[in-house]
Design a protein around this motif. Structure first.
Motif, mmCIF file in Angstrom:
data_model
loop_
_atom_site.group_PDB
_atom_site.id
_atom_site.type_symbol
_atom_site.label_atom_id
_atom_site.label_comp_id
_atom_site.label_asym_id
_atom_site.label_seq_id
_atom_site.Cartn_x
_atom_site.Cartn_y
_atom_site.Cartn_z
ATOM 1 N N MET A 198 -49.227 12.022 38.851
ATOM 2 C CA MET A 198 -47.982 11.954 39.621
ATOM 3 C C MET A 198 -46.779 12.179 38.711
ATOM 4 N N GLY A 199 -46.875 11.666 37.477
ATOM 5 C CA GLY A 199 -45.769 11.794 36.540
ATOM 6 C C GLY A 199 -45.480 13.234 36.148
ATOM 7 N N TYR A 204 -41.951 17.971 36.686
ATOM 8 C CA TYR A 204 -41.768 19.342 37.173
ATOM 9 C C TYR A 204 -40.652 19.385 38.214
ATOM 10 N N GLU A 205 -40.709 18.474 39.175
ATOM 11 C CA GLU A 205 -39.713 18.488 40.246
ATOM 12 C C GLU A 205 -38.311 18.238 39.700
ATOM 13 N N ALA A 206 -38.197 17.303 38.750
ATOM 14 C CA ALA A 206 -36.892 16.988 38.176
ATOM 15 C C ALA A 206 -36.334 18.163 37.375
ATOM 16 N N PRO A 220 -52.681 19.799 40.140
ATOM 17 C CA PRO A 220 -53.545 20.986 40.041
ATOM 18 C C PRO A 220 -52.771 22.296 40.139
ATOM 19 N N GLU A 221 -51.742 22.339 40.981
ATOM 20 C CA GLU A 221 -50.926 23.553 41.076
ATOM 21 C C GLU A 221 -50.174 23.821 39.772
ATOM 22 N N ILE A 222 -49.715 22.758 39.121
ATOM 23 C CA ILE A 222 -49.067 22.939 37.824
ATOM 24 C C ILE A 222 -50.078 23.462 36.812
ATOM 25 N N GLY A 223 -51.312 22.941 36.873
ATOM 26 C CA GLY A 223 -52.364 23.448 35.995
ATOM 27 C C GLY A 223 -52.621 24.924 36.210
ATOM 28 N N ALA A 234 -43.321 25.036 34.568
ATOM 29 C CA ALA A 234 -44.592 24.347 34.337
ATOM 30 C C ALA A 234 -44.814 24.122 32.847
ATOM 31 N N LYS A 235 -44.540 25.155 32.051
ATOM 32 C CA LYS A 235 -44.707 25.026 30.598
ATOM 33 C C LYS A 235 -43.755 23.985 30.029
ATOM 34 N N ALA A 236 -42.509 24.001 30.485
ATOM 35 C CA ALA A 236 -41.516 23.042 30.003
ATOM 36 C C ALA A 236 -41.858 21.619 30.445
#
Length: 324
Positions: A198-199, A204-206, A220-223, A234-236
Motif C-alpha cells: 500500500m505504501g 506513486y500517487e503522491a 502489481p501495476e507499478i511492478g 514508477a521508477k522515482a
C-alpha cells in the motif's frame, strides 16, 4: 520422527509447512489466500487434509502471526482472522507443544540458521558481530520490525513490537510534499504508510499529484510499469521507497546499536534487488548528521530465502521440544 506444523500467517497469505524436529527446511509448503477462508481453523484444516502427516504425528505447532500475540484475543494487523491461544491448543490437542510468535519474531529466530547463500549484502560492509544485537525489518502487506539479541544457549531473544507504526520523518522538500499529501487522507502518517505494498502505491500517487497528475496504480501495476521502463514516476516512486526504508533503518540503528546487522525480509525488497543496490538506500540510512560515523559501519542484508518466517518457526520448534 516427530514433526512440527509451522505457519506464517500474514495479512494476505497463510503459509503452512511441515518440518522434522531439529531440521529447518520447510517441507510440503502450501500458500493459502487468507480471504478464501473464514478463519484460521478452516485454513489449517484444509492444509492438514492435504499433507502427508496426520495430526496425531505432529508434536509441536509454531505459528508466526502478523500482529501482537500477547493479547487475550489475537487479532491480525491486516487480516480479519482472530483466535485465542486456548482455541489453538484445544484444536491441536493438549499433548502438543504450542508457540505463538509475532511474524517478525519468527524472522528473528531464523537468523540463527541463515547461511551466506541466504543473504545479499547491500553496501560495502558485511562484517557482523555475532554477539551483537540485530534488527529484522520487512515490507509486504504491512511493515514488520523486531530486534534480535543472540544467545549462546537456547533461542535468540527477539523483542517484537509494532515498529512499522512509528511516525514517518522527512528530510527534504519532496518528502515533505509526500507526507503532506498523505496527511490529507491519514491524520497521522506512519512508516507503514510508505513502506508496504500500500505504501508504494501511496508514494506513486503522491508523486504523480506533485506533477499535476491524479493517478493511483496498484503495487502489481507499478511492478509492470517498472518492467516496461516507460513510467518515470514508477521508477522515482521505487527509489523513494528505498530512501524511506534507509531513513527508518537508520533510526532503528540509532535506537539500538545493532552490530549484528540489519536484515531486510518481506515480500517487496527481494524482488527489486538490483534496484535497491543502485538506490540511495544506504546514503539515506547513513544521513544522520553527527551520528553518521556511528551508523555507517552497520551492515545491511536482504534475506533471499523464500520462507524465512517458516524457517524461524522450525528453529523455534526445535528449542520448544528440547526444553519440554
Amino acid at each position: 520422527m516427530s514433526h512440527a506444523l509451522i505457519a506464517d500467517l500474514g495479512g494476505t497469505n497463510a503459509r503452512f509447512a511441515l518440518v522434522r524436529i531439529h531440521e529447518f527446511d520447510p517441507q510440503e509448503v502450501s500458500v493459502l489466500s487468507c480471504k478464501d477462508y473464514e478463519n484460521f481453523f478452516d485454513a489449517v484444516a484444509a492444509y492438514i487434509d492435504s499433507c502427508s502427516v496426520d495430526i496425531e504425528n505432529i508434536s509441536a505447532v509454531v505459528l508466526a502471526i502478523a500482529g501482537p500475540v500477547n493479547q487475550p484475543v489475537i487479532r491480525f494487523s491486516n487480516n480479519p482472522w482472530q483466535f485465542t491461544r486456548q482455541e489453538v491448543e484445544s484444536y491441536f490437542g493438549e499433548n502438543k507443544a504450542v508457540a505463538l510468535l509475532n511474524d517478525f519474531d519468527a524472522v528473528g529466530q531464523c537468523l540463527e540458521i541463515l547461511t551466506p547463500k541466504d543473504m545479499v549484502v547491500i553496501g560495502d560492509n558485511a562484517e557482523v558481530d555475532p554477539k551483537g544485537a540485530a534488527w529484522v525489518i520487512g515490507a509486504g502487506t504491512g511493515l514488520g520490525v523486531a530486534c534480535v539479541v543472540p544467545q549462546n544457549h537456547g533461542p535468540n531473544i527477539v523483542l517484537p513490537g509494532e515498529g512499522g507504526h512509528v511516525d514517518l520523518a522527512t528530510c527534504n522538500e519532496l518528502e515533505d510534499d509526500i507526507l503532506r499529501f498523505l496527511r490529507t487522507r491519514h491524520k497521522r502518517v506512519s512508516a507503514e504508510r510508505v513502506l508496504s505494498g500500500m505504501g508504494l502505491e501511496n508514494i506513486y500517487e503522491a508523486m504523480a499529484f506533485r506533477e499535476g497528475i491524479e493517478l493511483r496504480l496498484t503495487a502489481p501495476e507499478i511492478g509492470d510499469a517498472l518492467k516496461s521502463g516507460t513510467d518515470p514516476i514508477a521508477k522515482a516512486a521505487l527509489e523513494q521507497f528505498f530512501v524511506f526504508l534507509g531513513r527508518v533503518i537508520g533510526d532503528l540503528v540509532l535506537s539500538v546499536e545493532s552490530r549484528g546487522g540489519v536484515y531486510i525480509a518481506g515480500g517487496i525488497v527481494p524482488r527489486y534487488l538490483n534496484e535497491i543496490q543502485e538506490s540511495g538506500f544506504r546514503n539515506a540510512m547513513q544521513e544522520k548528521g553527527r551520528m553518521k560515523d556511528f551508523v555507517s559501519p552497520i551492515p545491511t542484508f536482504v534475506v533471499m530465502s523464500e520462507y524465512p518466517g517458516l524457517m524461524g518457526c522450525a528453529c523455534y520448534a526445535s528449542h520448544l521440544l528440547s526444553k519440554a
